[in-house]
Design a protein around this motif. Structure first.
Motif, PDB file in Angstrom:
ATOM      1  N   ARG A  63       0.824  -1.207   0.000  1.00  0.00           N
ATOM      2  CA  ARG A  63       0.000   0.000   0.000  1.00  0.00           C
ATOM      3  C   ARG A  63       0.859   1.257   0.000  1.00  0.00           C
ATOM      4  N   ALA A  64       1.925   1.227   0.795  1.00  0.00           N
ATOM      5  CA  ALA A  64       2.827   2.387   0.839  1.00  0.00           C
ATOM      6  C   ALA A  64       3.480   2.599  -0.518  1.00  0.00           C
ATOM      7  N   ALA A  65       3.884   1.503  -1.171  1.00  0.00           N
ATOM      8  CA  ALA A  65       4.487   1.608  -2.501  1.00  0.00           C
ATOM      9  C   ALA A  65       3.467   2.142  -3.505  1.00  0.00           C
ATOM     10  N   ALA A  66       2.208   1.681  -3.401  1.00  0.00           N
ATOM     11  CA  ALA A  66       1.167   2.166  -4.304  1.00  0.00           C
ATOM     12  C   ALA A  66       0.904   3.656  -4.085  1.00  0.00           C
ATOM     13  N   ALA A  67       0.934   4.095  -2.820  1.00  0.00           N
ATOM     14  CA  ALA A  67       0.728   5.520  -2.537  1.00  0.00           C
ATOM     15  C   ALA A  67       1.815   6.359  -3.196  1.00  0.00           C
ATOM     16  N   ARG A  68       3.049   5.885  -3.142  1.00  0.00           N
ATOM     17  CA  ARG A  68       4.145   6.610  -3.806  1.00  0.00           C
ATOM     18  C   ARG A  68       3.958   6.584  -5.317  1.00  0.00           C
ATOM     19  N   GLY A  71       1.321   9.033  -6.428  1.00  0.00           N
ATOM     20  CA  GLY A  71       1.573  10.430  -6.105  1.00  0.00           C
ATOM     21  C   GLY A  71       0.853  10.960  -4.890  1.00  0.00           C
ATOM     22  N   LEU A  72       0.400  10.080  -3.977  1.00  0.00           N
ATOM     23  CA  LEU A  72      -0.220  10.541  -2.746  1.00  0.00           C
ATOM     24  C   LEU A  72       0.851  11.036  -1.780  1.00  0.00           C
ATOM     25  N   MET A 271      -9.580  11.449 -13.223  1.00  0.00           N
ATOM     26  CA  MET A 271     -10.090  10.748 -12.051  1.00  0.00           C
ATOM     27  C   MET A 271      -8.974  10.496 -11.047  1.00  0.00           C
ATOM     28  N   ALA A 272      -7.784  10.150 -11.545  1.00  0.00           N
ATOM     29  CA  ALA A 272      -6.658   9.928 -10.636  1.00  0.00           C
ATOM     30  C   ALA A 272      -6.294  11.204  -9.884  1.00  0.00           C
ATOM     31  N   ASP A 273      -6.357  12.346 -10.556  1.00  0.00           N
ATOM     32  CA  ASP A 273      -6.092  13.618  -9.885  1.00  0.00           C
ATOM     33  C   ASP A 273      -7.113  13.865  -8.777  1.00  0.00           C
ATOM     34  N   MET A 274      -8.367  13.534  -9.047  1.00  0.00           N
ATOM     35  CA  MET A 274      -9.416  13.710  -8.039  1.00  0.00           C
ATOM     36  C   MET A 274      -9.144  12.829  -6.829  1.00  0.00           C
ATOM     37  N   ARG A 277      -6.358  14.289  -4.699  1.00  0.00           N
ATOM     38  CA  ARG A 277      -6.821  15.440  -3.923  1.00  0.00           C
ATOM     39  C   ARG A 277      -7.663  14.977  -2.735  1.00  0.00           C
ATOM     40  N   ALA A 278      -8.614  14.090  -2.993  1.00  0.00           N
ATOM     41  CA  ALA A 278      -9.507  13.637  -1.928  1.00  0.00           C
ATOM     42  C   ALA A 278      -8.743  12.882  -0.849  1.00  0.00           C
ATOM     43  N   MET A 279      -7.876  11.952  -1.253  1.00  0.00           N
ATOM     44  CA  MET A 279      -7.181  11.138  -0.267  1.00  0.00           C
ATOM     45  C   MET A 279      -6.158  11.949   0.521  1.00  0.00           C
ATOM     46  N   ASP A 280      -5.492  12.886  -0.124  1.00  0.00           N
ATOM     47  CA  ASP A 280      -4.553  13.726   0.626  1.00  0.00           C
ATOM     48  C   ASP A 280      -5.290  14.531   1.694  1.00  0.00           C
TER      49      ASP A 280
END
Length: 296
Positions: A63-68, A71-72, A271-274, A277-280
């Motif tokens: 999950r941490a690797a996916a977040a990186r 771009g989270l 959608m990825a940008d959204m 933004r939401a998750m950050d």
């Protein structure tokens, strides 16, 4: 938190441990040995716990690797285990229609858990990147679908469902419901119920009226088709901003976050940008995204 709970549960279940059978050799307080079967049970429980912890560690690392990768700014927080008993839902004050027996309309689920719920409406944009992103980040979400947009590619939403998303009702044609007769509203809602059940194998129990507009006929029609609750929203996510319903412009336990299936043709981003933004925003404010259907 989840590891701690499992450690406690497995520890209590492990009848072969020192607490259950007295001191083991070498403690200086006696020499009461557990029976061989008890020793095997203790070792088996310890091994199961060790394997679980390793799987958990690997999942968190992924999950941490996916977040990186996506771009989270931070790895999304994990939600707590689902409640054993779902909260009792009631109409939000000011949203009533005079009949408390109708499906309740609400913007926040009553819970003390620091969780919010991500919901995505309509079905216009069908970006495969969204499916990959949400799957790799393990973020739960619920889709409220309108058939006039979904019918272009029913398979996209089948893949979404296969990856764990729940599919709900947003009417056939996204019309302004209070402007329709009861019969017209019932066709919009029940017709979409039938299509989702036929295409995806499950009849929804949640319904969101287009634009968040409804009247008593809307809720009566929805109830007649099997709808039990009407979640609206308390915040809305866009690629470049968040919009807030509440005066404090903040998140609260149980808040429902709305967004839409949109792309660069309608938004200043994808959608990825959204999602970024939401998750950050959600993570920075100390919340996890939980599965709406675990609470409603």
């Amino acid at each position: 938190m989840l590891v701690a709970l499992l450690v406690g549960a497995l520890g209590a279940a492990c009848a072969g441990g020192p607490d259950a059978h007295g001191p083991w050799p070498g403690t200086g307080t006696g020499d009461v040995r557990p029976a061989p079967g008890q020793q095997a049970e203790a070792h088996g429980a310890a091994g199961a716990l060790s394997a679980y912890v390793e799987r958990f560690r690997q999942a968190q690392a992924a999950r941490a690797a996916a977040a990186r990768k996506w771009g989270l700014k931070r790895t999304p927080l994990l939600p707590p285990p689902p409640p054993e008993v779902k909260p009792e839902l009631t109409f939000r004050k000011g949203f009533e229609v005079g009949d408390p027996t109708l499906p309740p309309v609400f913007t926040t689920v009553p819970t003390r858990d620091r969780v919010v719920f991500l919901t995505i409406d309509d079905g216009a944009d069908k970006d495969p990147e969204l499916l990959r992103m949400m799957d790799e980040l393990a973020i739960p979400y619920s889709a409220f679908l309108s058939d006039y947009l979904v019918r272009e590619d029913y398979g996209y939403f089948r893949r979404m469902q296969d990856l764990g998303a729940s599919l709900h009702n947003h009417t056939l044609n996204h019309r302004y419901m209070p402007g329709l007769s009861y019969a017209q509203q019932r066709r919009e809602i029940c017709g979409q119920q039938d299509i989702i059940e036929r295409r995806y194998g499950k009849r929804p129990t949640l319904f969101r009226p287009p634009y968040g507009n409804y009247n008593a006929d809307t809720l009566r029609a929805a109830q007649s088709c099997g709808i039990t609750a009407v979640p609206l929203w308390s915040a809305e996510a866009f690629p470049d901003r968040m919009e807030w319903r509440e005066w404090d412009r903040d998140l609260h336990p149980g808040d429902i976050v709305l967004t839409h299936f949109r792309g660069r043709g309608m938004w200043k981003g994808s959608m990825a940008d959204m999602v970024r933004r939401a998750m950050d925003t959600i993570t920075a404010r100390g919340y996890a995204v939980a599965r709406l259907e675990d609470y409603v």
